[in-house]
Design a protein around this motif. Structure first.
Motif: not given
Length: 221
Positions: A97-100, A104-107, A163-165
């Motif tokens: 769920n974290l990855l989903k 955007v931030e992880l990318q 946590t928000p995006h």
């Protein structure tokens, strides 16, 4: 109406079952493996500190921030693989769920780290980045501290989902020192004991005291 003994027993059993289920739901997942969880929190991390992230010579502040988030993500990935013995911690589900949720931030973090290694390693940047990532994963390997590591990882993953995006950096900064501390073996605080120095009274000869208990001069041969 009179309640028969068997009916009364069945009713008590039902109430006990409800109480057990309710009690189980009352405890959060992060307290699943411990009665009293050890306190591991520390000062906020800013990236680049020894023992928190791997060294990144010449890294800019933005790149250090990216490394902090990337390291936290790597630790949660390791937990998703190592902590499946405790399904209640939901480490696999939370990591996915974290990855989903924060894709955007992880990318963006991934792109920032790529840019760093391209700048410092040139044509060999991909190998350098792969080596950095592998060592980061390996730095979360643990066996003796697996229980507290898994509970901590579960708690951190749950916080990322709340946590928000665009604000994963805040979670990484506030929890990474705790995450690293969870790799150190420590027991349940419910069974911790405080050592109290023992005090012994001196051994005395009764011939050196009078009948009133007052010490007198004496010679013992």
């Amino acid at each position: 109406m009179r309640i028969r003994k068997n009916d009364h027993t069945r009713r008590l059993s039902k109430l006990a079952l409800v109480s057990i289920v309710t009690a189980g739901l009352a405890y959060p997942a992060q307290a699943y493996l411990f009665w009293v969880r050890p306190l591991l929190s520390g000062a906020p991390a800013s990236g680049g500190e020894p023992g928190i992230t791997l060294p990144m010579p010449g890294a800019q502040p933005k790149e250090l921030d990216a490394a902090l988030i990337w390291t936290m993500r790597a630790g949660l990935n390791v937990a998703a693989l190592q902590c499946q013995f405790a399904p209640a911690l939901r480490t696999v589900e939370n990591y996915n769920n974290l990855l989903k949720q924060h894709a955007v931030e992880l990318q963006s973090v991934y792109a920032t780290l790529n840019a760093y290694f391209k700048r410092v390693a040139g044509k060999t940047w991909q190998n350098a980045f792969d080596d950095y990532t592998t060592k980061t994963y390996n730095s979360f390997s643990t066996l003796r501290a697996q229980l507290i590591f898994c509970e901590t990882a579960s708690s951190i993953a749950e916080q990322t989902l709340e946590t928000p995006h665009g604000q994963l950096g805040l979670v990484a900064s506030s929890r990474m020192r705790e995450f690293r501390n969870s790799l150190i073996p420590i027991g349940d605080m419910a069974f911790a004991t405080r050592e109290v120095p023992m005090q012994f009274e001196p051994i005395v000869d009764p011939r050196c005291y009078n009948k009133r208990g007052k010490e007198i001069r004496c010679k013992i041969k």
